[in-house]
Scaffold this active site. Structure first.
Site, PDB file in Angstrom:
ATOM      1  N   GLN A   1      -3.051  -0.178  -0.478  1.00 49.88           N
ATOM      2  CA  GLN A   1      -3.580  -1.384  -1.118  1.00 49.88           C
ATOM      3  C   GLN A   1      -3.826  -1.126  -2.603  1.00 49.88           C
ATOM      4  OE1 GLN A   1      -6.752  -3.317   0.976  1.00 49.88           O
ATOM      5  NE2 GLN A   1      -6.960  -4.891  -0.574  1.00 49.88           N
ATOM      6  N   PHE A   2      -2.814  -1.416  -3.413  1.00 57.24           N
ATOM      7  CA  PHE A   2      -2.925  -1.196  -4.857  1.00 57.24           C
ATOM      8  C   PHE A   2      -3.994  -2.069  -5.490  1.00 57.24           C
ATOM      9  CE2 PHE A   2      -0.087  -4.807  -4.789  1.00 57.24           C
ATOM     10  CZ  PHE A   2      -0.396  -5.516  -5.941  1.00 57.24           C
ATOM     11  N   THR A   3      -4.375  -3.174  -4.834  1.00 52.73           N
ATOM     12  CA  THR A   3      -5.356  -4.091  -5.414  1.00 52.73           C
ATOM     13  C   THR A   3      -6.750  -3.474  -5.506  1.00 52.73           C
ATOM     14  OG1 THR A   3      -5.786  -5.158  -3.285  1.00 52.73           O
ATOM     15  CG2 THR A   3      -4.073  -6.133  -4.675  1.00 52.73           C
TER      16      THR A   3
END
Length: 148
Positions: free
Chosen positions: A78-80
Protein backbone atom coordinates in the site's frame (compact mmCIF):
# COMPACT_ATOMS: atom_id res chain seq x y z
CA UNK A 1 9.13 1.63 5.72
CA UNK A 2 5.67 1.85 7.18
CA UNK A 3 3.43 -1.02 8.24
CA UNK A 4 -0.07 -0.84 9.68
CA UNK A 5 -0.83 -4.05 11.60
CA UNK A 6 -4.41 -5.06 12.29
CA UNK A 7 -5.41 -8.05 14.38
CA UNK A 8 -8.07 -9.87 12.37
CA UNK A 9 -10.54 -12.69 12.88
CA UNK A 10 -10.58 -13.23 9.11
CA UNK A 11 -9.41 -11.35 6.04
CA UNK A 12 -9.14 -11.67 2.30
CA UNK A 13 -7.92 -9.74 -0.71
CA UNK A 14 -9.75 -9.91 -4.03
CA UNK A 15 -8.47 -8.89 -7.45
CA UNK A 16 -10.87 -8.77 -10.43
CA UNK A 17 -13.46 -10.72 -8.46
CA UNK A 18 -11.05 -13.56 -7.58
CA UNK A 19 -9.74 -14.21 -4.06
CA UNK A 20 -5.95 -13.80 -4.24
CA UNK A 21 -5.16 -14.37 -0.56
CA UNK A 22 -7.08 -15.14 2.63
CA UNK A 23 -6.50 -15.96 6.29
CA UNK A 24 -8.78 -17.33 9.02
CA UNK A 25 -7.21 -15.37 11.89
CA UNK A 26 -4.02 -13.48 12.51
CA UNK A 27 -2.60 -10.22 11.21
CA UNK A 28 -3.37 -8.01 8.24
CA UNK A 29 -0.38 -5.91 7.22
CA UNK A 30 -0.61 -2.80 5.04
CA UNK A 31 2.96 -2.29 3.84
CA UNK A 32 4.58 0.78 2.26
CA UNK A 33 8.13 1.65 1.28
CA UNK A 34 10.08 4.83 0.66
CA UNK A 35 13.30 5.33 -1.26
CA UNK A 36 16.26 4.35 0.89
CA UNK A 37 14.53 1.41 2.58
CA UNK A 38 16.55 -1.79 2.54
CA UNK A 39 17.50 -4.92 4.42
CA UNK A 40 17.87 -3.17 7.79
CA UNK A 41 14.24 -1.99 7.67
CA UNK A 42 13.03 -5.42 6.55
CA UNK A 43 14.90 -7.19 9.35
CA UNK A 44 13.70 -4.74 11.98
CA UNK A 45 10.01 -4.99 11.05
CA UNK A 46 10.09 -8.73 10.46
CA UNK A 47 11.35 -9.15 14.02
CA UNK A 48 8.88 -6.63 15.47
CA UNK A 49 5.83 -8.10 13.72
CA UNK A 50 6.60 -11.77 14.36
CA UNK A 51 7.12 -11.00 18.06
CA UNK A 52 4.28 -8.49 18.47
CA UNK A 53 2.22 -9.64 21.45
CA UNK A 54 -1.32 -8.50 20.66
CA UNK A 55 -3.25 -11.75 21.14
CA UNK A 56 -4.88 -12.67 24.45
CA UNK A 57 -3.50 -15.35 26.73
CA UNK A 58 -5.65 -17.46 29.11
CA UNK A 59 -5.79 -14.52 31.54
CA UNK A 60 -7.09 -12.17 28.84
CA UNK A 61 -3.86 -10.16 28.62
CA UNK A 62 -2.33 -9.20 25.29
CA UNK A 63 0.64 -11.49 25.77
CA UNK A 64 0.85 -13.82 22.73
CA UNK A 65 2.24 -13.35 19.23
CA UNK A 66 0.84 -14.56 15.91
CA UNK A 67 2.90 -17.77 15.97
CA UNK A 68 1.75 -18.68 19.48
CA UNK A 69 -1.92 -18.52 18.46
CA UNK A 70 -1.43 -20.41 15.19
CA UNK A 71 -2.37 -17.33 13.19
CA UNK A 72 -1.45 -16.31 9.66
CA UNK A 73 -0.54 -13.05 7.95
CA UNK A 74 -2.24 -11.32 5.04
CA UNK A 75 0.26 -8.83 3.62
CA UNK A 76 -0.96 -6.06 1.31
CA UNK A 77 1.29 -3.54 -0.45
CA UNK A 78 0.00 0.00 0.00
CA UNK A 79 2.02 2.93 -1.33
CA UNK A 80 -0.65 5.34 -0.04
CA UNK A 81 0.86 4.99 3.45
CA UNK A 82 3.30 7.62 2.18
CA UNK A 83 0.62 10.14 1.23
CA UNK A 84 1.58 13.76 1.87
CA UNK A 85 -1.61 15.62 2.80
CA UNK A 86 -0.08 18.88 4.03
CA UNK A 87 -1.07 20.94 0.98
CA UNK A 88 -4.42 21.08 -0.79
CA UNK A 89 -6.97 18.31 -0.90
CA UNK A 90 -5.29 15.87 -3.27
CA UNK A 91 -2.58 13.76 -1.61
CA UNK A 92 0.88 13.63 -3.11
CA UNK A 93 2.63 10.27 -3.27
CA UNK A 94 6.11 11.48 -4.17
CA UNK A 95 7.46 10.11 -0.87
CA UNK A 96 6.49 6.56 -1.83
CA UNK A 97 9.36 4.38 -2.98
CA UNK A 98 10.24 3.57 -6.56
CA UNK A 99 7.81 0.78 -7.59
CA UNK A 100 10.48 -1.56 -9.00
CA UNK A 101 12.53 -1.41 -5.80
CA UNK A 102 9.47 -1.45 -3.52
CA UNK A 103 8.14 -4.57 -5.26
CA UNK A 104 11.38 -6.44 -4.55
CA UNK A 105 11.41 -5.27 -0.94
CA UNK A 106 7.78 -6.37 -0.53
CA UNK A 107 8.56 -9.85 -1.86
CA UNK A 108 11.61 -10.18 0.40
CA UNK A 109 9.64 -8.96 3.42
CA UNK A 110 6.94 -11.59 2.85
CA UNK A 111 9.58 -14.31 2.41
CA UNK A 112 11.22 -13.29 5.69
CA UNK A 113 7.88 -13.41 7.51
CA UNK A 114 7.18 -16.88 6.10
CA UNK A 115 10.67 -18.03 7.08
CA UNK A 116 9.68 -17.08 10.63
CA UNK A 117 7.18 -19.94 10.63
CA UNK A 118 3.96 -18.12 9.76
CA UNK A 119 1.70 -18.76 6.78
CA UNK A 120 1.76 -15.59 4.64
CA UNK A 121 -0.92 -14.77 2.08
CA UNK A 122 -0.51 -11.71 -0.13
CA UNK A 123 -2.18 -9.40 -2.51
CA UNK A 124 -0.51 -8.40 -5.76
CA UNK A 125 1.91 -5.51 -5.82
CA UNK A 126 0.50 -2.59 -7.80
CA UNK A 127 -2.90 -4.20 -8.42
CA UNK A 128 -6.30 -2.68 -7.71
CA UNK A 129 -7.31 -4.77 -4.71
CA UNK A 130 -10.36 -5.05 -2.51
CA UNK A 131 -9.44 -5.97 1.05
CA UNK A 132 -12.02 -7.15 3.55
CA UNK A 133 -11.43 -8.06 7.16
CA UNK A 134 -12.99 -8.36 10.54
CA UNK A 135 -10.73 -6.29 12.76
CA UNK A 136 -10.53 -8.08 16.09
CA UNK A 137 -10.67 -5.78 19.10
CA UNK A 138 -10.11 -3.55 17.24
CA UNK A 139 -6.36 -3.73 17.60
CA UNK A 140 -4.30 -1.64 15.19
CA UNK A 141 -0.57 -0.90 15.53
CA UNK A 142 1.47 1.42 13.27
CA UNK A 143 5.18 1.05 12.61
CA UNK A 144 7.43 3.57 10.85
CA UNK A 145 11.12 2.72 10.64
CA UNK A 146 11.96 6.43 10.56
CA UNK A 147 10.76 6.58 14.19
CA UNK A 148 12.83 3.77 15.70
Amino acid sequence: MRVVVQRARQAQVTIDGQVKGAIDHGLVLLVGFEDGDGQAELDYLTHKILNLRIFSDDAGKLNLNVQQVGGAILSISQFTLYADTRHGNRPSFTDAGDPATASKLYDTFNQQLAAGGVQVATGEFGADMQVSLTNDGPVTICYDTDQR
